[in-house]
Motif scaffolding. Structure first.
Motif, PDB file in Angstrom:
ATOM      1  N   ARG A 117      83.701 -60.996  51.729  1.00 35.32           N
ATOM      2  CA  ARG A 117      83.347 -62.394  51.934  1.00 35.32           C
ATOM      3  C   ARG A 117      83.076 -63.041  50.581  1.00 35.32           C
ATOM      4  O   ARG A 117      82.516 -62.430  49.674  1.00 35.32           O
ATOM      5  CB  ARG A 117      82.148 -62.526  52.868  1.00 35.32           C
ATOM      6  N   GLU A 184      76.139 -59.872  61.605  1.00 37.37           N
ATOM      7  CA  GLU A 184      77.302 -60.759  61.572  1.00 37.37           C
ATOM      8  C   GLU A 184      78.443 -60.289  62.478  1.00 37.37           C
ATOM      9  O   GLU A 184      79.283 -61.077  62.898  1.00 37.37           O
ATOM     10  CB  GLU A 184      77.814 -60.922  60.135  1.00 37.37           C
ATOM     11  N   LYS A 185      78.467 -59.003  62.804  1.00 34.04           N
ATOM     12  CA  LYS A 185      79.494 -58.492  63.717  1.00 34.04           C
ATOM     13  C   LYS A 185      79.138 -58.758  65.180  1.00 34.04           C
ATOM     14  O   LYS A 185      79.986 -58.609  66.057  1.00 34.04           O
ATOM     15  CB  LYS A 185      79.682 -56.985  63.501  1.00 34.04           C
ATOM     16  N   ARG A 186      77.890 -59.085  65.442  1.00 30.83           N
ATOM     17  CA  ARG A 186      77.369 -59.476  66.753  1.00 30.83           C
ATOM     18  C   ARG A 186      77.662 -58.477  67.877  1.00 30.83           C
ATOM     19  O   ARG A 186      78.221 -58.833  68.929  1.00 30.83           O
ATOM     20  CB  ARG A 186      77.886 -60.861  67.134  1.00 30.83           C
ATOM     21  N   ASP A 255      80.267 -63.462  63.990  1.00 33.02           N
ATOM     22  CA  ASP A 255      79.502 -64.677  63.723  1.00 33.02           C
ATOM     23  C   ASP A 255      79.401 -64.874  62.211  1.00 33.02           C
ATOM     24  O   ASP A 255      78.325 -65.124  61.672  1.00 33.02           O
ATOM     25  CB  ASP A 255      78.107 -64.560  64.356  1.00 33.02           C
ATOM     26  N   TRP A 256      80.528 -64.727  61.517  1.00 37.65           N
ATOM     27  CA  TRP A 256      80.556 -64.858  60.063  1.00 37.65           C
ATOM     28  C   TRP A 256      81.984 -65.151  59.631  1.00 37.65           C
ATOM     29  O   TRP A 256      82.920 -65.014  60.419  1.00 37.65           O
ATOM     30  CB  TRP A 256      80.017 -63.597  59.391  1.00 37.65           C
ATOM     31  N   GLU A 258      84.772 -63.926  58.614  1.00 42.13           N
ATOM     32  CA  GLU A 258      85.511 -62.665  58.487  1.00 42.13           C
ATOM     33  C   GLU A 258      86.709 -62.856  57.551  1.00 42.13           C
ATOM     34  O   GLU A 258      87.579 -63.686  57.810  1.00 42.13           O
ATOM     35  CB  GLU A 258      85.991 -62.216  59.862  1.00 42.13           C
ATOM     36  N   ASN A 279      86.142 -67.613  64.250  1.00 46.35           N
ATOM     37  CA  ASN A 279      85.466 -67.623  62.961  1.00 46.35           C
ATOM     38  C   ASN A 279      86.363 -66.971  61.921  1.00 46.35           C
ATOM     39  O   ASN A 279      87.170 -66.087  62.236  1.00 46.35           O
ATOM     40  CB  ASN A 279      84.134 -66.857  63.025  1.00 46.35           C
TER      41      ASN A 279
END
Length: 361
Positions: A117, A184-186, A255-256, A258, A279
């Motif tokens: 990222r 962030e992977k939720r 939720d990031w 990716e 996302n």
């Protein structure tokens, strides 16, 4: 061409378990060798490759309990790259930014693929300070936070066609979560989706030390409270074919931003459609309605669990073969290597900090 691939030392190449960057370095290296190029791989000593291996650490660092600090090991590797640089037409780095200070000393063109990222605030002044280094992104979305830099192209990841065989008729009925237990992977979303949809969820994931508290306080209790959830833990490459191939769908509830999401194309190779949140790279990788369904919230993901059965698994595999093979990835990189090695584009500082490498897609 004479090509150097410089890999991180955290995992071997290819990794025994988790390790997306090292896996891609392996696929690319082996394909370039297969095509007749002279490739040298700088990686850990337990790596397995048909290329010439230069090892500056005996084993992968993450799985070596004696290693407390990975930085000295990487510095040794980069010094060895510097000493041998004259042998190569191109140096291809996969180690983020550790090698940047030495690039100005090299007479050999160098390319850096950014695998992570890029929206972290500490990265902005760094890349602004080095605007002339040729970079490759692994999705167009990955570029968004960056200051003006010299992009050599976007190269999507690719897999060998036979690494994960197509499964037309899964012998089980579950949705899969594969990757890493992190906020962030939720994974909590994956559990909630499976609960609401009334389906079984199998989770194959590693828990890093940095995410241990998240696992203990959030995810482990959810797993214990959910009879439809089976936590398998971290799996190796040889287990992926069965795990992904026999799944009804892969749930990718990120939720990031990716950068790519290798697991999406691994599922596609098996013929398994992907239910992914919109996302990061997701809209670039998933052909909505063909290789999977792109959703925006938990309720739409729950609905997608039923709708995903309408996607022919042969079409999912077809999307993989059209877009995400290792042959296509190697072709894209070779195009960039040849342009850089030809001297058409200088690796010295550009007069305009925002100059692209002309003609490179």
């Amino acid at each position: 061409m004479k090509i150097a691939q410089i890999a991180p030392l955290a995992e071997r190449v290819p990794p025994k378990l988790y390790g997306g960057t090292e896996r891609i370095v392996s696929y690319l290296t082996e394909e370039l060798v297969r095509q007749g190029h002279e490739v040298t791989l700088f990686a850990s000593g337990d790596s397995i490759t048909a290329a010439e291996l230069v090892a500056t650490s005996p084993t992968a660092l993450r799985l070596d309990p004696a290693v407390q600090d990975p930085l000295p090991h990487h510095m040794i590797m980069l010094e060895e790259v510097r000493r041998q640089a004259f042998k190569f037409d191109i140096l291809h780095f996969h180690v983020d930014l550790l090698h940047y200070p030495m690039l100005a000393q090299l007479e050999v063109p160098a390319l850096t693929t950014l695998h992570g990222r890029l929206d972290l605030p500490d990265l902005q002044p760094f890349y602004a300070y080095f605007p002339d280094r040729p970079l490759v992104s692994i999705s167009d979305d990955q570029r968004k936070p960056m200051p003006p830099v010299r992009w050599a192209g976007t190269v999507y990841h690719g897999l060998p066609r036979d690494i994960l065989p197509f499964t037309e008729n899964p012998d089980d009925d579950y949705v899969a979560f594969l990757g890493r237990i992190s906020p962030e992977k939720r994974p909590d979303r994956a559990i909630e989706i499976a609960k609401r949809a009334g389906v079984k969820l199998k989770m194959a994931a590693k828990v890093d030390g940095a995410d241990r508290d998240y696992w203990t306080s959030v995810i482990e209790p959810l797993v214990r409270q959910s009879p439809n959830v089976e936590f398998i833990g971290e799996i190796g490459e040889h287990e992926k074919a069965s795990f992904l191939g026999n799944a009804r769908a892969l749930v990718f509830p990120i939720d990031w931003p990716e950068p790519f999401g290798l697991v999406m194309i691994e599922a596609m190779a098996c013929g398994t459609p992907v239910i992914a949140f919109r996302n990061g790279s997701v809209p670039e990788i998933i052909d909505h309605g063909i290789s999977g369904l792109i959703v925006s919230d938990i309720q739409s993901a729950v609905s997608a669990v039923e709708l995903v059965d309408e996607l022919p698994r042969r079409d999912v595999r077809g999307a993989f073969e059209r877009r995400f093979t290792v042959e296509r990835m190697a072709k894209d990189y070779l195009s960039i290597y040849e342009r850089l090695a030809s001297g058409t584009h200088s690796h010295q500082a550009p007069t305009n900090d925002n100059v692209d490498l002309q003609g490179v897609a």
